[in-house]
Design an enzyme around this catalytic site. Structure first.
Site, PDB file in Angstrom:
ATOM      1  CE1 TYR A 135      -3.693  -2.395   0.442  1.00 54.49           C
ATOM      2  CE2 TYR A 135      -4.677  -0.311   1.124  1.00 54.49           C
ATOM      3  CZ  TYR A 135      -4.812  -1.615   0.696  1.00 54.49           C
ATOM      4  OH  TYR A 135      -6.063  -2.136   0.537  1.00 54.49           O
ATOM      5  CG  ASP A 246      -8.349  -4.263   1.373  1.00 55.60           C
ATOM      6  OD1 ASP A 246      -9.284  -3.708   1.975  1.00 55.60           O
ATOM      7  OD2 ASP A 246      -8.262  -4.312   0.130  1.00 55.60           O
TER       8      ASP A 246
HETATM    9  C1  IPM Z   1     -10.563  -0.628   3.670  1.00 54.90           C
HETATM   10  C2  IPM Z   1     -10.746  -0.031   2.305  1.00 54.90           C
HETATM   11  C3  IPM Z   1      -9.551   0.853   1.989  1.00 54.90           C
HETATM   12  C4  IPM Z   1      -8.335  -0.034   1.944  1.00 54.90           C
HETATM   13  C5  IPM Z   1      -9.677   1.702   0.716  1.00 54.90           C
HETATM   14  C6  IPM Z   1     -10.939   2.525   0.698  1.00 54.90           C
HETATM   15  C7  IPM Z   1      -8.480   2.587   0.515  1.00 54.90           C
HETATM   16  O1  IPM Z   1     -10.947  -1.021   1.363  1.00 54.90           O
HETATM   17  O2  IPM Z   1     -10.436   0.151   4.645  1.00 54.90           O
HETATM   18  O3  IPM Z   1     -10.525  -1.850   3.782  1.00 54.90           O
HETATM   19  O4  IPM Z   1      -8.022  -0.639   0.905  1.00 54.90           O
HETATM   20  O5  IPM Z   1      -7.663  -0.131   2.970  1.00 54.90           O
HETATM   21 MG    MG Z   2     -11.133  -2.991   2.208  1.00 55.27          MG
END
Ligand code: IPM
Ligand code: MG
Length: 361
Positions: A135, A246
């Protein structure tokens, strides 16, 4: 107790309004200040995370966050899209520890996509590392490939990486959480293929030596995805990296019947936290007063417990939520025959009412 309230986009405003009503009904001395975030902030200030909003969150003990995103922002350059607000807050506040409990409430067993006997009593805590991994790894971008199968062609790339201290601190969080639960940690990785996650496995094993009372199991992420739908109750605490966390937390959410029920907490080293429902902004149902506010109300309960030192109040809120479910009150996402269909605001009202009927003991 200072709370930054960031409702955001879509159903964010409606659900946060209900959580704020519940907080106000507790008669504790909160100082709450609202600020725009996500698309709403882009419309007002030209940026999804304006400096004023970031400063407010930094100065607060806790941030109550609704949701961000709407299709109309999908064509903006990445740096201006609503999602950047949440990624920016995670990074700027160093919110490395993300708690995503997946609890199947007895009243909602029938709403799960799995057979009732597989999910009855389900109570998993997913702990997702939130500020590292692919990320945030640099470099990333697009370039012309110098080698590989198609040299000279356009390619895109991201960087997966974890440092030892980053893995150590999230592992400590997981082992400590397990001590308060059923003393089991499953660390999810892809050590069979990825260098980053072989390292993850090694470091988690090192940290485990400090917790002889907690049982540690390593599991590859593909297997974990399968076990979550095969025998989900075998898990207690699951700890994993940002990307796998995620994906697996969405999967675990669905086991409980509705993603509309799941809260989350994202904490930094000083227990300053951001609290948000696991679901998103749901622009398709925004403004209709039909969204489920319970995930946000339960997020507020986590906020009371983790960042504000109000464990008793947190328990009262959670008891009130169980009570409204027991009364058969359901928003559309969790509605089934024989129950009472209620709106977002009616659900909030019911929780406030149930609060006045529960005591902390
Ligand atoms: C989550 C969401 C986020 C992520 C997005 C909206 C950036 O999917 O909080 O799980 O990928 O972390
Ligand atoms: Mg998510």
């Amino acid at each position: 107790m200072k709370i930054a309230v960031l409702p955001g986009d879509g159903i964010g405003t409606e659900i946060v309004t209900q959580a704020v009503r519940v907080l106000n009904a507790l008669d504790l001395a909160f100082e709450m200040e609202h600020a725009p975030v996500g698309g709403a902030a882009y419309d007002l200030h030209g940026h999804p995370l304006p400096t004023s909003t970031l400063r407010l969150a930094q100065a607060a003990d806790a941030t109550l966050f609704g949701a961000v995103g709407d299709w109309k922002y999908d064509t903006l350059e990445r740096a201006l899209r609503p999602e950047q607000a949440i990624l920016g807050l995670r990074k700027e506040l160093a919110l490395f520890a993300n708690f995503r409990p997946a609890i199947c409430y007895e009243a909602l067993i029938g709403a799960s996509s799995l057979k009732p006997e597989l999910v009855a009593g389900l109570d998993i805590l997913i702990i997702r590392e939130l500020t590292g991994d692919i990320y945030f790894g640099q470099p990333r971008g697009r370039r012309i490939a110098g080698d590989g199968h198609f040299p000279g062609s356009q390619e895109a790339f991201d960087t997966m990486r974890y440092s030892r201290p980053e893995i150590e601190r999230i592992a400590h969080v997981a082992f400590q959480a397990a001590r308060k639960r059923n003393q089991r940690v499953t660390s999810v990785d892809k050590a069979n293929v990825l260098e980053t996650f072989q390292f993850w496995r090694d470091v988690v094993s090192d940290v485990a030596t400090h917790y002889p009372d907690v049982e540690l199991e390593h599991m590859y992420v593909d297997n974990a995805a399968m076990q979550l739908v095969r025998a989900p109750r075998k898990f207690d605490v699951v700890v994993t990296g940002n990307l796998f966390g995620d994906i697996l937390s969405d999967e675990a959410a669905m086991l409980t019947g509705s993603i509309g029920m799941l809260p989350s907490a994202s904490l930094n080293a000083s227990n300053q936290g951001l609290y948000e429902p696991c679901h998103g902004s749901a622009p398709d149902i925004a403004g209709k007063n039909i969204a489920n506010p319970l995930a946000t109300i339960l997020s507020a309960a986590m906020m009371l417990r983790f960042s504000l030192g109000q464990a008793e109040a947190a328990e009262r809120v959670e008891a009130a939520v169980k009570s409204v479910l027991k009364q058969g009150l359901r928003t559309t996402d969790i509605f089934s025959e024989g129950n009472t269909l209620v709106s977002t605001s009616e659900m909030g009202t019911a929780v406030v009412k149930a609060l006045s009927q529960t005591t902390s003991n």
